[in-house]
Each structure stands twice: as C-alpha cells, then as structure tokens.
Motif scaffolding. Sequence first.
Motif, PDB file in Angstrom:
ATOM      1  N   MET A 304       0.102 -31.003  -0.180  1.00  0.00           N
ATOM      2  CA  MET A 304       1.536 -30.939  -0.936  1.00  0.00           C
ATOM      3  C   MET A 304       1.139 -30.956  -2.279  1.00  0.00           C
ATOM      4  N   ASN A 305       2.780 -30.755  -2.663  1.00  0.00           N
ATOM      5  CA  ASN A 305       2.993 -30.573  -4.051  1.00  0.00           C
ATOM      6  C   ASN A 305       4.529 -32.033  -4.283  1.00  0.00           C
ATOM      7  N   ALA A 306       4.041 -32.115  -5.671  1.00  0.00           N
ATOM      8  CA  ALA A 306       5.428 -32.930  -6.178  1.00  0.00           C
ATOM      9  C   ALA A 306       5.517 -32.981  -7.669  1.00  0.00           C
ATOM     10  N   VAL A 307       6.505 -33.021  -8.124  1.00  0.00           N
ATOM     11  CA  VAL A 307       7.202 -33.134  -9.519  1.00  0.00           C
ATOM     12  C   VAL A 307       8.046 -34.384  -9.356  1.00  0.00           C
ATOM     13  N   SER A 308       7.672 -35.173 -10.563  1.00  0.00           N
ATOM     14  CA  SER A 308       8.599 -36.178 -10.980  1.00  0.00           C
ATOM     15  C   SER A 308       9.394 -36.303 -12.585  1.00  0.00           C
ATOM     16  N   PHE A 309      11.237 -35.939 -12.406  1.00  0.00           N
ATOM     17  CA  PHE A 309      11.863 -35.291 -13.804  1.00  0.00           C
ATOM     18  C   PHE A 309      12.331 -36.321 -14.514  1.00  0.00           C
ATOM     19  N   LYS A 310      11.802 -36.283 -15.362  1.00  0.00           N
ATOM     20  CA  LYS A 310      12.047 -37.550 -16.674  1.00  0.00           C
ATOM     21  C   LYS A 310      13.661 -36.880 -17.084  1.00  0.00           C
ATOM     22  N   THR A 311      14.438 -38.837 -16.987  1.00  0.00           N
ATOM     23  CA  THR A 311      15.637 -37.865 -17.091  1.00  0.00           C
ATOM     24  C   THR A 311      16.383 -38.458 -17.854  1.00  0.00           C
ATOM     25  N   GLU A 312      17.148 -39.160 -18.874  1.00  0.00           N
ATOM     26  CA  GLU A 312      18.371 -40.163 -19.625  1.00  0.00           C
ATOM     27  C   GLU A 312      19.267 -41.399 -18.409  1.00  0.00           C
ATOM     28  N   MET A 313      19.702 -40.770 -18.073  1.00  0.00           N
ATOM     29  CA  MET A 313      20.512 -41.644 -17.197  1.00  0.00           C
ATOM     30  C   MET A 313      19.644 -42.169 -15.792  1.00  0.00           C
ATOM     31  N   LEU A 314      18.996 -41.426 -15.338  1.00  0.00           N
ATOM     32  CA  LEU A 314      18.157 -41.530 -13.720  1.00  0.00           C
ATOM     33  C   LEU A 314      16.738 -42.362 -13.677  1.00  0.00           C
ATOM     34  N   GLY A 315      15.972 -41.866 -14.698  1.00  0.00           N
ATOM     35  CA  GLY A 315      14.828 -42.169 -14.560  1.00  0.00           C
ATOM     36  C   GLY A 315      13.948 -42.044 -14.383  1.00  0.00           C
ATOM     37  N   ALA A 316      12.769 -41.724 -13.160  1.00  0.00           N
ATOM     38  CA  ALA A 316      12.416 -40.083 -12.830  1.00  0.00           C
ATOM     39  C   ALA A 316      12.835 -40.404 -11.547  1.00  0.00           C
TER      40      ALA A 316
END
Length: 353
Positions: A304-316
């Motif tokens: 499996m693959n996964a990406v964790s996006f770092k955002t200003e409003m929602l966190g990860a």
Amino acid sequence: MTQYNIALVGFGGVNRALAGLVAENNDNWNVQLGFRLNIVAVSDLHLGSVISPNGIDARMLVETKFAKGGFAQLSGGSAEADNEKVIRRAPADIIAEATFTNPLDGEPAVSHCRWALESGKHVVTTNKGPVALAAAELKTLAARNHVMFEYEGAVMSGTPVLRMAQKTLAGAGVRGFEGILNGTSNFVLGRMEKGLGFSDAVEEAQQLGYAEADPTADVEGHDVRLKVVILANELLGGKLKPQDVSCQGISGLTLADIETAAREGYRWKLIGDASLTDEGRIEASVSPRRLPVDHPLAGVGGAMNAVSFKTEMLGAVTVTGPGAGRIETAYALLSDIIAIHQARSTTVKKEAA
C-alpha cells in the motif's frame, strides 16, 4: 451518446487492463458517466501496431494471445510498432500513454505526449517521466492546442492524491507532504520485519509481481524521487528536477536495524517528502526513516501507499490506497478521461448559454 475514440500507446498490463474495463463496462459508463470509449488504434513494441477507424473489439484485444508482431494479422495492422504514426494519424480524441518510465529524460514517452498534444489530442498517462521532467512544456502545449494533459495515475496509481489535494484541499494551505510512495519497498520492509533478509524479501516481491526483474528503481528510491518531484511541483508550486531531491534507498538497512527499531517502538519506512520553508524554498528528500508506531504512516503495510499532507487549517490529512496494480492504474486513466469529459461538458454548456 458521447463517444471518445481512444488510441493505446503501449499494450502492457495497464492499457491491456483499460481495454478489459472497456469490454466489461462500456454500457455502464454510457449510463453512469455519459460516454463510451471506442479503441481505434494500438501500438506496442512487442506486438506491432494497428489502426482501425471504425474501432477494434476490446474483448478480442484482451483475450487473443498475440505472438510477437501479432497485430499484423488484424485488418489495418502491422508487425512493427509505429508510435508516431498511431499518435498523429489515428482518428483518436484521446491518447492513453502507458509505456515504460525513463527517469533520465522521459523518452520516448515525452515525445509521445508531445506528438499527441501537437495533433490536438488529449493525453492521459500513468508515466512518471513526462510529468516529472517535462510537465511545464506539455501543459503549455496542451493549452495552446485546447486539449488536456492528465496524469493522476503517475503518483499513486488509482488513488487520487493529485486531484484530492488540488480540489478537496483547495484553500486549506498545503505546506508540504510526506509519504510512502513505493509499494515494492514498503512490502520489502514489511517482510524484513517478519525476519526475512533484504535479498529474500526482494525475491519474494519479484515472485508476487510487486518488483521488476531489476528492482533498483524501487529499492534505491529513484521511483519515489520522481513522485516527490511531481507532488512538489503540482502542489507546492515548485520547479524541481530529480537532481534537486536528495535520495537514499533501503538496500543499506539490515535485519538488525529493523529489529532494533521494533524493540524501541519504531518502524522503518521509505519516505518521500517536501516542504515549503518560511523563505519560500522547497526542501525535498527521499530516505528510510524510523517512524514511531503511532505515526499515521507507520501502520501502512504491504504494497500500500499513503501520503500525509501538511496543511495550515487542518493539520495532517492522510490518504491511503493502492499505489500499484494493473486494474488500479487503469482506473487512473479512466479518472483522467472522466475529467476530460466533465471539462468538455462544462464548455459545451457555457457555449450553449
């Protein structure tokens, strides 16, 4: 009824799977999605090429066991592949480019995309090379010729990370990402956690079809580096080239490294990441890392693959899904075709108004 004529460039696992989806689902797509697909040409280095303006039976393409040069037995067929002729001359609306990835200069896939766009044909591709190495040029060419260049499957196969980040997370302030972007290396690390040595784990991945005969691109991080370039340029506004991303693979990890990490509450993962600095620069890398077991990426197992996006409003915000597989990657091509259809339908409605 809307029908799109499509030409398949490369007839390996992905485009063969797309032809299988056409054979099985065309009637459903007509009802659910508002269009059908008609395969009018195929070109493949092993099988040759064929152009049939009236269409080629998709089920026949999938079920026939063609020998080398076997397309010569079809009407309009040749034992020799002629990608440029098929791309430029076939009466296709869309070119599905699914040839091998060349991490050095992206060829011949870059030329395939260029020929199609110059000919006023949309391009859908799963090939990382053209996107990582020539996206700016190809986007400009697409806009100039009023067609679309789509490549959702270039990062995580059928898992829609690009569109999700660009559309669903629009306005959330994406500042970076970190991800497990290669299923082969993730599978190998998982098997090493079970006590297999590196070489034995790679051999098992090859037997299961996860790894190529030469697994270098997967286990040394080169595949992940191209995906990091694509994500950083698409989501963070970068202009990175592969050489801008430091890269280290997993071949140097030993069973002792894996076992020590497990005792201390960590797991090794091959991580590709990029972040915007306060100065507006992009820092990007690929390397094996020890993640605490409660990290959102630590529990991603198998291929499996996964990406964790770092955002200003929602966190990860973390997205997990299949990063490989013929059907999954063929679905990515379909999702690109759906995007083309939706954009076309919007244009037609505006013109009608």
